[in-house]
Design a protein around this motif. Sequence first.
Motif, mmCIF file in Angstrom:
data_model
loop_
_atom_site.group_PDB
_atom_site.id
_atom_site.type_symbol
_atom_site.label_atom_id
_atom_site.label_comp_id
_atom_site.label_asym_id
_atom_site.label_seq_id
_atom_site.Cartn_x
_atom_site.Cartn_y
_atom_site.Cartn_z
ATOM 1 N N CYS A 97 0.719 -1.290 -0.035
ATOM 2 C CA CYS A 97 0.026 0.022 -0.093
ATOM 3 C C CYS A 97 0.985 1.267 0.148
ATOM 4 O O CYS A 97 0.481 2.169 0.530
ATOM 5 N N GLY A 98 2.048 1.066 -0.667
ATOM 6 C CA GLY A 98 3.080 2.338 -0.482
ATOM 7 C C GLY A 98 2.770 3.232 -1.601
ATOM 8 O O GLY A 98 1.984 3.032 -2.548
ATOM 9 N N ALA A 99 3.440 4.540 -1.556
ATOM 10 C CA ALA A 99 3.049 5.518 -2.508
ATOM 11 C C ALA A 99 4.652 6.054 -2.784
ATOM 12 O O ALA A 99 5.509 6.013 -1.595
ATOM 13 N N GLY A 100 4.978 6.430 -4.177
ATOM 14 C CA GLY A 100 6.257 6.785 -4.381
ATOM 15 C C GLY A 100 6.924 6.008 -5.348
ATOM 16 O O GLY A 100 6.660 4.925 -5.404
ATOM 17 N N ALA A 101 7.787 6.839 -6.435
ATOM 18 C CA ALA A 101 8.382 6.130 -7.384
ATOM 19 C C ALA A 101 9.152 5.085 -6.924
ATOM 20 O O ALA A 101 9.615 4.216 -7.781
ATOM 21 N N ASP A 102 9.718 4.959 -5.683
ATOM 22 C CA ASP A 102 10.723 3.924 -5.276
ATOM 23 C C ASP A 102 9.844 2.681 -4.538
ATOM 24 O O ASP A 102 10.608 1.995 -4.093
ATOM 25 N N LYS A 103 8.532 2.906 -4.422
ATOM 26 C CA LYS A 103 7.613 2.014 -3.780
ATOM 27 C C LYS A 103 6.847 1.326 -4.352
ATOM 28 O O LYS A 103 6.318 0.072 -4.236
ATOM 29 N N SER A 104 6.150 2.059 -5.216
ATOM 30 C CA SER A 104 4.801 1.609 -6.286
ATOM 31 C C SER A 104 5.334 1.591 -7.598
ATOM 32 O O SER A 104 5.647 2.482 -8.218
ATOM 33 N N PHE A 105 5.182 0.559 -8.120
ATOM 34 C CA PHE A 105 5.550 0.237 -9.631
ATOM 35 C C PHE A 105 4.319 -0.427 -10.220
ATOM 36 O O PHE A 105 3.994 -1.695 -10.009
ATOM 37 N N GLY A 106 3.611 0.276 -11.276
ATOM 38 C CA GLY A 106 2.320 -0.269 -11.881
ATOM 39 C C GLY A 106 1.202 0.298 -11.591
ATOM 40 O O GLY A 106 0.137 -0.317 -11.859
ATOM 41 N N ARG A 107 1.331 1.256 -10.922
ATOM 42 C CA ARG A 107 -0.050 1.835 -10.404
ATOM 43 C C ARG A 107 -1.237 2.463 -11.498
ATOM 44 O O ARG A 107 -2.208 2.141 -11.086
ATOM 45 N N ASP A 108 -0.377 2.488 -12.495
ATOM 46 C CA ASP A 108 -1.260 3.153 -13.656
ATOM 47 C C ASP A 108 -2.077 2.125 -14.315
ATOM 48 O O ASP A 108 -3.096 1.944 -14.639
ATOM 49 N N ILE A 109 -1.268 0.808 -14.120
ATOM 50 C CA ILE A 109 -2.212 -0.314 -14.830
ATOM 51 C C ILE A 109 -3.165 -0.772 -13.755
ATOM 52 O O ILE A 109 -4.378 -1.129 -14.168
ATOM 53 N N SER A 110 -2.908 -0.668 -12.429
ATOM 54 C CA SER A 110 -3.892 -1.009 -11.506
ATOM 55 C C SER A 110 -5.252 -0.205 -11.476
ATOM 56 O O SER A 110 -6.192 -0.396 -11.374
ATOM 57 N N ASP A 111 -4.725 1.148 -11.680
ATOM 58 C CA ASP A 111 -5.748 2.204 -11.698
ATOM 59 C C ASP A 111 -6.764 2.124 -13.106
ATOM 60 O O ASP A 111 -7.681 2.156 -13.046
ATOM 61 N N ALA A 112 -5.945 1.891 -14.320
ATOM 62 C CA ALA A 112 -6.753 1.588 -15.368
ATOM 63 C C ALA A 112 -7.573 0.288 -15.292
ATOM 64 O O ALA A 112 -8.584 0.471 -15.803
#
Length: 431
Positions: free
Chosen positions: A218-233
């Motif tokens: 459940c992290g946020a930030g470029a060094d913690k979250s990879f692929g959020r755009d795919i999850s949101d889409a």
Amino acid sequence: MAQILAPTSQWQMRITKSSIPSSPMTGKMWSSLVLKQNKKGAAKSSKFRVFASKYEDYTINRVEGLLNLDLTPYTDKIIAEYIWIGGSGIDVRSKSRTISKPVEHPSELPKWNYDGSSTGQAPGEDSEVILYPQAIFKDPFRGGNNILVICDAYTPQGEPIPTNKRHKAAQVFSNQKVIDEVPWYGIEQEYTLLQSNVKWPLGWPVGGYPGPQGPYYCGAGADKSFGRDISDAHYKACLYAGINISGTNGEVMPGQWEFQVGPSVGIEAGDHIWAARYILERITEQAGVVLTLDPKPIMGDWNGAGCHTNYSTKSMREEGGFEIIKKAILNLSLRHTEHISAYGEGNERRLTGKHETASINQFSWGVANRGASIRVGRDTEKQGKGYLEDRRPASNMDPYTVTALLAETTLLWEPTLEAEALAAQKLALNV
């Protein structure tokens, strides 16, 4: 855009009228022109390259425009994407057909067929497999009245093929005892995103490892979250389609995500999970990222990927339901081996007793215990009613199989009195 539609006079001077092709030029044609012009001098060739780039951008924009074209004002016809499960039991296949008008129910759609020898589901000398439409969802890719159609597969004689798990599930859910108990399911589908060129988790250094688990869930930030755009889409596409998706979150291992579907009743749970998986495959396809449902994509000190299945019946949700839950857990303990064998390939690599899992060889349950086979929530214990969470299913499980097996074991199957007494003693020691 004006430059693209109306080339400059310099460009017009460089290509004679006879050299202009009668059909749209491809990228290879432009490359050929660039190579020829390079022989005449670097200064001239640079302008060719600039225009070629603009032309290719224009072609891409034209294609995107057609992909986004709304057909509704021009025709009553729609496109139906027929979706089925392939021979591996986890791969989704699909193909399209035109339907004369919009439909509201699967019964309005014709049966179809496909080449089962190309999906590992039929021999070449008798390859025809028949698709029966079973559930309809709005198509988030084509929009308009176009639809996605979840199908199951049969022989031409009307017999379900071996990989058709929906047929047996439908039989379980059509049993009157099951119908009366209105079984609810909430399925937590975990998945991992991989870099397409190296098949290594998204965001991980190629051939290396990120920092230890801890900051990613459940992290946020470029060094913690990879692929959020795919999850949101995916989240929005599922809502558009009419899938009963209830949430998403980043998971413990970086590059791993989860979405939840439910509460869904009976066979609907499997239909919605398969539709959501198909949409996720299409989105990752467009993003150039590989989706894997492997239950342990990276060995070592990393969490695996499961498909935790929350389950309750009408009796469990009513007063005194906690005792019904305990009886259901007792039944589940007695059929642990049968469930494990149907809960996904490679699950032994995940169910090790570590990383929030129970051992694959030992059944256990507990309140708020994520290291148990079955977890019961604190609220359920406090209120004396609610649901249980089966934490054993792997991320690549078949939702038709898992949901039907839970209903069968807890509602239709009856153990012997001796087995029941012995299991009760064992469970008492586990708690």
